[in-house]
Design a protein around this motif. Structure first.
Motif, PDB file in Angstrom:
ATOM      1  N   ARG A  22      31.345  15.265  22.920  1.00 46.90           N
ATOM      2  CA  ARG A  22      30.256  15.339  21.953  1.00 46.90           C
ATOM      3  C   ARG A  22      30.799  15.806  20.615  1.00 46.90           C
ATOM      4  O   ARG A  22      31.351  16.895  20.503  1.00 46.90           O
ATOM      5  N   LEU A  23      30.630  14.946  19.609  1.00 46.13           N
ATOM      6  CA  LEU A  23      31.135  15.264  18.283  1.00 46.13           C
ATOM      7  C   LEU A  23      30.038  15.749  17.346  1.00 46.13           C
ATOM      8  O   LEU A  23      30.331  16.338  16.305  1.00 46.13           O
ATOM      9  N   ALA A  24      28.802  15.481  17.702  1.00 47.84           N
ATOM     10  CA  ALA A  24      27.660  15.968  16.927  1.00 47.84           C
ATOM     11  C   ALA A  24      26.480  16.075  17.876  1.00 47.84           C
ATOM     12  O   ALA A  24      26.282  15.210  18.725  1.00 47.84           O
ATOM     13  N   GLU A  25      25.700  17.163  17.710  1.00 42.08           N
ATOM     14  CA  GLU A  25      24.590  17.373  18.638  1.00 42.08           C
ATOM     15  C   GLU A  25      23.496  18.202  17.975  1.00 42.08           C
ATOM     16  O   GLU A  25      23.768  19.166  17.277  1.00 42.08           O
ATOM     17  N   MET A  26      22.250  17.805  18.229  1.00 47.56           N
ATOM     18  CA  MET A  26      21.073  18.558  17.809  1.00 47.56           C
ATOM     19  C   MET A  26      20.291  18.884  19.075  1.00 47.56           C
ATOM     20  O   MET A  26      19.837  17.984  19.777  1.00 47.56           O
ATOM     21  N   VAL A  27      20.160  20.172  19.370  1.00 48.86           N
ATOM     22  CA  VAL A  27      19.566  20.645  20.615  1.00 48.86           C
ATOM     23  C   VAL A  27      18.140  21.128  20.359  1.00 48.86           C
ATOM     24  O   VAL A  27      17.879  21.806  19.367  1.00 48.86           O
ATOM     25  N   TYR A  28      17.246  20.779  21.280  1.00 49.02           N
ATOM     26  CA  TYR A  28      15.856  21.213  21.158  1.00 49.02           C
ATOM     27  C   TYR A  28      15.311  21.663  22.505  1.00 49.02           C
ATOM     28  O   TYR A  28      15.893  21.380  23.553  1.00 49.02           O
ATOM     29  N   VAL A  29      14.174  22.367  22.444  1.00 49.20           N
ATOM     30  CA  VAL A  29      13.461  22.782  23.641  1.00 49.20           C
ATOM     31  C   VAL A  29      11.979  22.517  23.393  1.00 49.20           C
ATOM     32  O   VAL A  29      11.498  22.680  22.263  1.00 49.20           O
ATOM     33  N   MET A  30      11.278  22.086  24.416  1.00 46.00           N
ATOM     34  CA  MET A  30       9.845  21.854  24.290  1.00 46.00           C
ATOM     35  C   MET A  30       9.114  23.188  24.406  1.00 46.00           C
ATOM     36  O   MET A  30       9.456  24.024  25.241  1.00 46.00           O
ATOM     37  N   ALA A  31       8.102  23.372  23.554  1.00 49.33           N
ATOM     38  CA  ALA A  31       7.300  24.599  23.555  1.00 49.33           C
ATOM     39  C   ALA A  31       5.861  24.236  23.898  1.00 49.33           C
ATOM     40  O   ALA A  31       4.928  24.747  23.323  1.00 49.33           O
ATOM     41  N   GLY A  32       5.702  23.318  24.814  1.00 47.68           N
ATOM     42  CA  GLY A  32       4.400  22.781  25.183  1.00 47.68           C
ATOM     43  C   GLY A  32       4.502  21.269  25.192  1.00 47.68           C
ATOM     44  O   GLY A  32       5.530  20.707  24.802  1.00 47.68           O
ATOM     45  N   PRO A  33       3.451  20.585  25.618  1.00 51.60           N
ATOM     46  CA  PRO A  33       3.535  19.129  25.753  1.00 51.60           C
ATOM     47  C   PRO A  33       3.700  18.386  24.422  1.00 51.60           C
ATOM     48  O   PRO A  33       4.284  17.314  24.390  1.00 51.60           O
ATOM     49  N   GLN A  34       3.227  18.940  23.320  1.00 47.49           N
ATOM     50  CA  GLN A  34       3.286  18.239  22.035  1.00 47.49           C
ATOM     51  C   GLN A  34       3.961  19.068  20.950  1.00 47.49           C
ATOM     52  O   GLN A  34       3.703  18.886  19.769  1.00 47.49           O
ATOM     53  N   LYS A  35       4.852  19.998  21.357  1.00 50.81           N
ATOM     54  CA  LYS A  35       5.519  20.852  20.391  1.00 50.81           C
ATOM     55  C   LYS A  35       6.989  21.017  20.767  1.00 50.81           C
ATOM     56  O   LYS A  35       7.310  21.334  21.907  1.00 50.81           O
ATOM     57  N   MET A  36       7.866  20.814  19.783  1.00 48.72           N
ATOM     58  CA  MET A  36       9.309  20.875  19.994  1.00 48.72           C
ATOM     59  C   MET A  36       9.927  21.879  19.025  1.00 48.72           C
ATOM     60  O   MET A  36       9.581  21.892  17.846  1.00 48.72           O
ATOM     61  N   ILE A  37      10.858  22.669  19.525  1.00 53.88           N
ATOM     62  CA  ILE A  37      11.611  23.598  18.689  1.00 53.88           C
ATOM     63  C   ILE A  37      13.048  23.087  18.589  1.00 53.88           C
ATOM     64  O   ILE A  37      13.722  22.913  19.607  1.00 53.88           O
ATOM     65  N   ILE A  38      13.502  22.840  17.357  1.00 51.60           N
ATOM     66  CA  ILE A  38      14.916  22.489  17.147  1.00 51.60           C
ATOM     67  C   ILE A  38      15.683  23.804  17.092  1.00 51.60           C
ATOM     68  O   ILE A  38      15.453  24.632  16.214  1.00 51.60           O
ATOM     69  N   GLU A  39      16.585  23.985  18.058  1.00 48.40           N
ATOM     70  CA  GLU A  39      17.298  25.252  18.185  1.00 48.40           C
ATOM     71  C   GLU A  39      18.624  25.290  17.453  1.00 48.40           C
ATOM     72  O   GLU A  39      18.998  26.313  16.901  1.00 48.40           O
ATOM     73  N   HIS A  40      19.367  24.178  17.475  1.00 50.60           N
ATOM     74  CA  HIS A  40      20.759  24.250  17.040  1.00 50.60           C
ATOM     75  C   HIS A  40      21.283  22.858  16.678  1.00 50.60           C
ATOM     76  O   HIS A  40      20.938  21.879  17.342  1.00 50.60           O
ATOM     77  N   THR A  41      22.100  22.798  15.655  1.00 55.69           N
ATOM     78  CA  THR A  41      22.812  21.567  15.305  1.00 55.69           C
ATOM     79  C   THR A  41      24.282  21.905  15.132  1.00 55.69           C
ATOM     80  O   THR A  41      24.611  22.898  14.488  1.00 55.69           O
ATOM     81  N   GLU A  42      25.124  21.079  15.728  1.00 59.41           N
ATOM     82  CA  GLU A  42      26.565  21.305  15.606  1.00 59.41           C
ATOM     83  C   GLU A  42      27.254  19.967  15.355  1.00 59.41           C
ATOM     84  O   GLU A  42      26.962  18.980  16.021  1.00 59.41           O
ATOM     85  N   VAL A  43      28.161  19.962  14.378  1.00 57.80           N
ATOM     86  CA  VAL A  43      28.901  18.751  14.030  1.00 57.80           C
ATOM     87  C   VAL A  43      30.389  19.093  14.015  1.00 57.80           C
ATOM     88  O   VAL A  43      30.800  20.080  13.402  1.00 57.80           O
ATOM     89  N   ASP A  44      31.184  18.279  14.692  1.00 57.26           N
ATOM     90  CA  ASP A  44      32.624  18.467  14.754  1.00 57.26           C
ATOM     91  C   ASP A  44      33.227  18.414  13.345  1.00 57.26           C
ATOM     92  O   ASP A  44      32.739  17.693  12.476  1.00 57.26           O
ATOM     93  N   GLU A  45      34.306  19.155  13.150  1.00 57.27           N
ATOM     94  CA  GLU A  45      34.990  19.174  11.844  1.00 57.27           C
ATOM     95  C   GLU A  45      35.338  17.774  11.348  1.00 57.27           C
ATOM     96  O   GLU A  45      35.280  17.502  10.160  1.00 57.27           O
ATOM     97  N   SER A  46      35.698  16.875  12.263  1.00 57.55           N
ATOM     98  CA  SER A  46      36.090  15.512  11.873  1.00 57.55           C
ATOM     99  C   SER A  46      34.925  14.721  11.287  1.00 57.55           C
ATOM    100  O   SER A  46      35.132  13.693  10.655  1.00 57.55           O
ATOM    101  N   PHE A  47      33.692  15.189  11.491  1.00 59.58           N
ATOM    102  CA  PHE A  47      32.488  14.506  10.979  1.00 59.58           C
ATOM    103  C   PHE A  47      31.882  15.205   9.768  1.00 59.58           C
ATOM    104  O   PHE A  47      30.922  14.721   9.191  1.00 59.58           O
ATOM    105  N   LYS A  48      32.391  16.365   9.395  1.00 64.65           N
ATOM    106  CA  LYS A  48      31.787  17.146   8.307  1.00 64.65           C
ATOM    107  C   LYS A  48      31.683  16.311   7.034  1.00 64.65           C
ATOM    108  O   LYS A  48      32.593  15.568   6.686  1.00 64.65           O
ATOM    109  N   GLY A  49      30.521  16.441   6.372  1.00 65.41           N
ATOM    110  CA  GLY A  49      30.303  15.764   5.099  1.00 65.41           C
ATOM    111  C   GLY A  49      29.985  14.283   5.202  1.00 65.41           C
ATOM    112  O   GLY A  49      29.913  13.593   4.193  1.00 65.41           O
ATOM    113  N   GLN A  50      29.767  13.776   6.404  1.00 67.17           N
ATOM    114  CA  GLN A  50      29.488  12.346   6.591  1.00 67.17           C
ATOM    115  C   GLN A  50      28.016  12.064   6.866  1.00 67.17           C
ATOM    116  O   GLN A  50      27.647  10.927   7.148  1.00 67.17           O
TER     117      GLN A  50
END
Length: 93
Positions: A22-50
């Motif tokens: 995984r070189l880039a990832e955006m992680v989320y968790v559901m906080a109910g049936p119609q609600k999502m929390i974006i917890e974390h985004t991580e991008v590998d150094e090789s992808f930075k600025g792209q």
């Protein structure tokens, strides 16, 4: 490069994978049936600025629009991007 989506019913992620790494990832968790929390985004150094993080967020927004889910961005990257991009703000809780 394809953005993939993985979801187990409670947690999920949008990600870019190459050679099973995984070189880039955006992680989320559901906080109910119609609600999502974006917890974390991580991008590998090789992808930075792209703009890969923004592409992940765009994929997530397309998904939540289709599913009629509202988003709470706790991730600093997602929060900052939503603030800059009025075109994505309709999904905010």
């Amino acid at each position: 490069m394809d953005i993939q989506h993985q979801f187990d019913g409670r947690k999920g992620s949008f990600f870019i994978e190459e050679n099973e790494k995984r070189l880039a990832e955006m992680v989320y968790v559901m906080a109910g049936p119609q609600k999502m929390i974006i917890e974390h985004t991580e991008v590998d150094e090789s992808f930075k600025g792209q703009g890969k993080g923004a592409k992940l967020l765009e994929a997530l927004v397309a998904f939540v629009r289709k599913e009629e889910i509202k988003v709470i961005p706790l991730c600093p990257f997602a929060k900052a991007t939503f603030k800059k991009r009025v075109d994505l703000q309709d999904v905010l809780n």
